[in-house]
Design a protein around this motif. Sequence first.
Motif, short mmCIF file in Angstrom:
data_model
loop_
_atom_site.label_atom_id
_atom_site.label_comp_id
_atom_site.label_asym_id
_atom_site.label_seq_id
_atom_site.Cartn_x
_atom_site.Cartn_y
_atom_site.Cartn_z
N ILE A 8 23.62 47.96 38.95
CA ILE A 8 24.37 47.40 37.91
C ILE A 8 25.88 47.43 38.27
CG2 ILE A 8 25.16 48.09 35.39
CD1 ILE A 8 22.48 49.64 35.11
N ALA A 9 26.36 48.40 39.02
CA ALA A 9 27.89 48.39 39.45
C ALA A 9 27.99 47.14 40.25
CB ALA A 9 28.09 49.69 40.11
N ARG A 10 27.09 46.92 41.33
CA ARG A 10 27.56 45.86 42.13
C ARG A 10 27.59 44.51 41.21
NH1 ARG A 10 23.88 42.89 45.07
NH2 ARG A 10 22.19 44.22 44.55
N ARG A 11 26.70 44.25 40.29
CA ARG A 11 26.92 43.18 39.53
C ARG A 11 28.12 42.88 38.84
NH1 ARG A 11 21.54 40.69 38.27
NH2 ARG A 11 19.92 41.96 39.49
N PHE A 12 28.66 44.04 38.25
CA PHE A 12 29.76 44.18 37.69
C PHE A 12 30.88 43.82 38.46
CE2 PHE A 12 27.37 45.88 33.88
CZ PHE A 12 27.56 44.83 33.08
N ASP A 17 36.22 38.88 38.97
CA ASP A 17 37.40 37.91 39.00
C ASP A 17 37.14 36.91 37.88
OD1 ASP A 17 38.56 38.99 41.07
OD2 ASP A 17 37.56 37.48 42.58
N GLY A 18 35.90 36.38 37.64
CA GLY A 18 35.61 35.63 36.47
C GLY A 18 35.23 36.15 35.00
N TYR A 19 35.33 37.41 35.02
CA TYR A 19 35.02 38.18 33.62
C TYR A 19 35.60 37.88 32.40
CZ TYR A 19 33.59 42.20 30.63
OH TYR A 19 32.96 42.75 29.83
N ASP A 20 37.03 37.96 32.69
CA ASP A 20 38.11 37.46 31.40
C ASP A 20 37.78 36.49 30.87
OD1 ASP A 20 38.89 40.33 31.83
OD2 ASP A 20 41.03 39.65 31.81
N GLN A 21 37.64 35.30 31.89
CA GLN A 21 37.42 33.93 31.14
C GLN A 21 35.92 33.77 30.43
OE1 GLN A 21 37.84 30.81 34.36
NE2 GLN A 21 39.21 29.89 32.56
N ILE A 51 35.93 54.65 28.73
CA ILE A 51 34.58 54.56 29.51
C ILE A 51 34.09 53.20 29.79
CG2 ILE A 51 32.40 55.68 29.53
CD1 ILE A 51 33.25 58.00 27.96
N GLY A 52 33.89 53.12 31.17
CA GLY A 52 33.38 51.60 31.44
C GLY A 52 34.41 50.52 30.87
N SER A 53 35.59 50.84 31.38
CA SER A 53 36.66 50.04 31.02
C SER A 53 36.67 48.56 31.49
CB SER A 53 37.89 50.54 31.66
OG SER A 53 37.84 50.40 33.05
N GLY A 54 35.83 48.08 32.61
CA GLY A 54 35.74 46.75 33.01
C GLY A 54 37.20 46.40 33.41
N THR A 55 37.73 45.29 32.79
CA THR A 55 38.78 44.78 33.15
C THR A 55 40.01 45.16 32.30
OG1 THR A 55 38.36 42.69 31.83
CG2 THR A 55 38.03 42.55 34.28
N ALA A 77 32.73 50.05 38.89
CA ALA A 77 33.00 48.77 39.66
C ALA A 77 34.64 48.63 40.09
CB ALA A 77 32.56 47.39 38.57
N PRO A 78 34.68 48.86 41.24
CA PRO A 78 36.31 49.06 41.53
C PRO A 78 37.23 47.86 41.38
CG PRO A 78 34.81 49.15 43.52
CD PRO A 78 33.87 49.37 42.38
N SER A 79 36.28 46.54 41.48
CA SER A 79 37.10 45.08 41.26
C SER A 79 37.52 45.21 39.85
CB SER A 79 36.33 44.09 41.63
OG SER A 79 35.87 44.38 42.93
N MET A 80 36.60 45.87 38.99
CA MET A 80 36.99 45.74 37.29
C MET A 80 38.18 46.68 37.20
SD MET A 80 34.80 44.07 35.17
CE MET A 80 33.36 43.43 35.10
N LEU A 81 38.22 47.88 37.70
CA LEU A 81 39.26 48.64 37.72
C LEU A 81 40.72 48.01 38.37
CD1 LEU A 81 37.83 52.22 38.60
CD2 LEU A 81 38.62 51.50 36.49
#
Length: 246
Positions: A8-12, A17-21, A51-55, A77-81
């Motif tokens: 799950i972490a890997r997918r998130f 990069d494209g999450y917010d859009q 918790i699970g802040s995402g972007t 997910a470090p890239s989200m953080l």
Amino acid sequence: MSFARDNIARRFDRAADGYDQAASVQAQIAAQLVQKAIQSFSNPPRAILDIGSGTGFVAEAAAAHWPQAQITAIDGAPSMLKQAQQKVPHLQVIEGDVAQREFDPVFDLVLSSMVLHWLPKPREALDHWRGWLKPKGKLFTALLIEGSFQEWRDLCAADELDDGVWPFPSAEIYDGFATEQQMLRIEYPTVRDFLKRLKTTGASMPRRDHKPFSVARMRRLLKRAPKPFPVSYNVLYIEAPKSTSI
Ligand SMILES: C[S@@+](CC[C@H](N)C(=O)[O-])C[C@H]1O[C@@H](n2cnc3c(N)ncnc32)[C@H](O)[C@@H]1O
């Protein structure tokens, strides 16, 4: 079952990069969740946990309303953080699986949007998180429950195909808490757009015992799906106190 092992972490992480859009539904739910918390606090909370802040949709909205608050974000997910940190420079970020973490009871407000349904034991997780609140603290969370993505399930069922939809919890497991249910119906131009949106937001993890079907069957399915393709997101908002009297 660990968060890392389930991928799950890997997918998130890949989706950051494209999450917010792509995450317009998640943005809407996060905004509503923070509004509920704002309405319930007359004195500003001093310490907040996302918790699970995402972007950082939630953390950003909380920081805008309570600029003096110390906000901590945890996510696997470090890239989200990284993105959350850019939005809220004073955010304290913690990378890790929330199911493996402990916090002292130091938070006035615990927030979490669209995370609880990913955890193996969502009811137990909620009770655990309440333990991180100060005595008069409050927890606000939003999650997807049963009934979400029903249109995709029906489409697959008509061809006797395994839809693979994640096992969203039922609302009943949260009986006793203050809850509010909201059915969001989003129209995607095609079913393919819906599936792509799941992938670009990192939410494409199938149920563990999912049996994928062939490309040919998928093609047939895509061909006969209605256009536009409506999709239900069954959202449960929960407000929970510290008290363990429930
Ligand atoms: C759908 S996103 C929601 C992100 C954000 N709260 C929002 O509303 O946009 C789910 C997030 O929860 C994180 N997550 C899921 N399970 C987790 C776990 N066990 N520990 C830490 N983070 C987790 C994912 O990495 C992802 O960033």
